[in-house]
Motif scaffolding. Sequence first.
Motif, PDB file in Angstrom:
ATOM      1  N   ALA A 171       1.753  -8.004   3.861  1.00  0.00           N
ATOM      2  CA  ALA A 171       2.793  -7.811   2.847  1.00  0.00           C
ATOM      3  C   ALA A 171       3.147  -6.342   2.635  1.00  0.00           C
ATOM      4  O   ALA A 171       3.988  -6.022   1.795  1.00  0.00           O
ATOM      5  N   LEU A 172       2.508  -5.441   3.378  1.00  0.00           N
ATOM      6  CA  LEU A 172       2.745  -4.018   3.167  1.00  0.00           C
ATOM      7  C   LEU A 172       4.181  -3.641   3.528  1.00  0.00           C
ATOM      8  O   LEU A 172       4.686  -3.988   4.581  1.00  0.00           O
ATOM      9  N   SER A 173       4.825  -2.900   2.631  1.00  0.00           N
ATOM     10  CA  SER A 173       6.166  -2.383   2.903  1.00  0.00           C
ATOM     11  C   SER A 173       6.358  -1.088   2.128  1.00  0.00           C
ATOM     12  O   SER A 173       5.777  -0.897   1.050  1.00  0.00           O
ATOM     13  N   LEU A 174       7.157  -0.202   2.682  1.00  0.00           N
ATOM     14  CA  LEU A 174       7.434   1.055   1.995  1.00  0.00           C
ATOM     15  C   LEU A 174       8.134   0.809   0.669  1.00  0.00           C
ATOM     16  O   LEU A 174       7.864   1.500  -0.322  1.00  0.00           O
ATOM     17  N   ARG A 175       9.016  -0.168   0.640  1.00  0.00           N
ATOM     18  CA  ARG A 175       9.756  -0.453  -0.588  1.00  0.00           C
ATOM     19  C   ARG A 175       8.808  -0.869  -1.715  1.00  0.00           C
ATOM     20  O   ARG A 175       8.937  -0.407  -2.850  1.00  0.00           O
ATOM     21  N   ALA A 176       7.839  -1.737  -1.385  1.00  0.00           N
ATOM     22  CA  ALA A 176       6.900  -2.209  -2.403  1.00  0.00           C
ATOM     23  C   ALA A 176       6.023  -1.068  -2.903  1.00  0.00           C
ATOM     24  O   ALA A 176       5.754  -0.953  -4.110  1.00  0.00           O
ATOM     25  N   VAL A 177       5.569  -0.218  -2.002  1.00  0.00           N
ATOM     26  CA  VAL A 177       4.725   0.908  -2.398  1.00  0.00           C
ATOM     27  C   VAL A 177       5.525   1.880  -3.256  1.00  0.00           C
ATOM     28  O   VAL A 177       5.043   2.358  -4.299  1.00  0.00           O
ATOM     29  N   ALA A 178       6.746   2.189  -2.832  1.00  0.00           N
ATOM     30  CA  ALA A 178       7.588   3.110  -3.602  1.00  0.00           C
ATOM     31  C   ALA A 178       7.854   2.556  -4.993  1.00  0.00           C
ATOM     32  O   ALA A 178       7.792   3.287  -5.999  1.00  0.00           O
ATOM     33  N   VAL A 210       2.436  -0.350  16.493  1.00  0.00           N
ATOM     34  CA  VAL A 210       1.652   0.097  17.641  1.00  0.00           C
ATOM     35  C   VAL A 210       1.024   1.440  17.275  1.00  0.00           C
ATOM     36  O   VAL A 210       1.742   2.391  16.935  1.00  0.00           O
ATOM     37  N   ALA A 211      -0.298   1.504  17.303  1.00  0.00           N
ATOM     38  CA  ALA A 211      -0.981   2.751  16.962  1.00  0.00           C
ATOM     39  C   ALA A 211      -0.654   3.817  17.997  1.00  0.00           C
ATOM     40  O   ALA A 211      -0.543   3.513  19.184  1.00  0.00           O
ATOM     41  N   PRO A 212      -0.481   5.067  17.573  1.00  0.00           N
ATOM     42  CA  PRO A 212      -0.180   6.136  18.531  1.00  0.00           C
ATOM     43  C   PRO A 212      -1.336   6.354  19.503  1.00  0.00           C
ATOM     44  O   PRO A 212      -2.499   6.365  19.102  1.00  0.00           O
ATOM     45  N   ALA A 213      -0.998   6.474  20.779  1.00  0.00           N
ATOM     46  CA  ALA A 213      -2.023   6.696  21.797  1.00  0.00           C
ATOM     47  C   ALA A 213      -2.734   8.017  21.543  1.00  0.00           C
ATOM     48  O   ALA A 213      -2.097   9.038  21.274  1.00  0.00           O
ATOM     49  N   VAL A 248       1.119   3.086   7.920  1.00  0.00           N
ATOM     50  CA  VAL A 248       0.077   2.197   8.447  1.00  0.00           C
ATOM     51  C   VAL A 248      -0.964   2.993   9.221  1.00  0.00           C
ATOM     52  O   VAL A 248      -2.172   2.764   9.074  1.00  0.00           O
ATOM     53  N   THR A 249      -0.523   3.940  10.026  1.00  0.00           N
ATOM     54  CA  THR A 249      -1.461   4.768  10.784  1.00  0.00           C
ATOM     55  C   THR A 249      -2.397   5.520   9.855  1.00  0.00           C
ATOM     56  O   THR A 249      -3.612   5.590  10.090  1.00  0.00           O
ATOM     57  N   ALA A 250      -1.842   6.080   8.780  1.00  0.00           N
ATOM     58  CA  ALA A 250      -2.672   6.799   7.813  1.00  0.00           C
ATOM     59  C   ALA A 250      -3.664   5.854   7.140  1.00  0.00           C
ATOM     60  O   ALA A 250      -4.835   6.207   6.929  1.00  0.00           O
ATOM     61  N   LEU A 251      -3.225   4.645   6.818  1.00  0.00           N
ATOM     62  CA  LEU A 251      -4.102   3.668   6.160  1.00  0.00           C
ATOM     63  C   LEU A 251      -5.205   3.187   7.101  1.00  0.00           C
ATOM     64  O   LEU A 251      -6.364   3.058   6.703  1.00  0.00           O
ATOM     65  N   VAL A 252      -4.851   2.915   8.352  1.00  0.00           N
ATOM     66  CA  VAL A 252      -5.843   2.458   9.330  1.00  0.00           C
ATOM     67  C   VAL A 252      -6.868   3.559   9.590  1.00  0.00           C
ATOM     68  O   VAL A 252      -8.083   3.306   9.647  1.00  0.00           O
ATOM     69  N   THR A 253      -6.383   4.788   9.725  1.00  0.00           N
ATOM     70  CA  THR A 253      -7.291   5.910   9.953  1.00  0.00           C
ATOM     71  C   THR A 253      -8.257   6.061   8.795  1.00  0.00           C
ATOM     72  O   THR A 253      -9.477   6.237   8.989  1.00  0.00           O
TER      73      THR A 253
END
Length: 243
Positions: free
Chosen positions: A40-47, A129-132, A68-73
């Motif tokens: 359910a994650l979305s930028l609109r909901a977080v904002a 897709v996570a950055p390589a 998402v990358t920041a959250l996964v990290t």
Amino acid sequence: MPAEEHPMATPSLRERRRAAATQEILDAAERHITEHGPAALSLRAVARSLGMTVQALYHYFPSRDALVTALVTKAYDDLAHAVQAAVEAAADDPDLPRLVIAAEGYRRWAIARPEHFQLLYGTPLRDYVAPAEGPTTQATRRMSAIFERELFDGFTAAQLAAADGPELSPALRAHLEQLPHFGLGHLPPPATALFLSAWGHLHGLVVLEVFGHTAFLGDHQGEIFRMAMRNLLADIHRRIPVA
């Protein structure tokens, strides 16, 4: 002061404000995941939860994938920290192998934060897709290093290369040879195969519990997990010849 040492520059007021806002956004996104699940994650909901516009949030995270990358990290880092902290807290316990302690730290984190565990290991988020070789890769390597160390510490490369196991095909052996390792340096292919098998067993048991498939065991799930980890460790160490 030696010539090569330089005092760290104090972050500017603007940099401190940006760092604080970035952290506030991450905290809000984590709360959203806890309440509604990763899908359910979305930028609109977080904002909206922060009283921001999506356009304002883009100044900190230019896309959903960046958030998402920041959250996964962060989740991987939190998990690795929990595993390492468990090992350090029980360092003087002579009755419990350090791999078992690490595995139990992994299990406790997953059970306490199931939504964040799902973010890491559940159904992949659509179109993400996570950055390589990006920050998520670095975070997973940190945790891999902990488990490699606790599983094989004290064994020589020659012992690990002579580990007893099924014969590896030439193609698989060549593939395992070129995989990166981050715990004890390069692992011989037989040890890599043992490590991956152990990881699959450990992680699989945690996944079953987090998703409710071992609920029939009730309060005995922890005891079953510890027994399984002890048996796993004993089996792997039996396969490694004495120096």
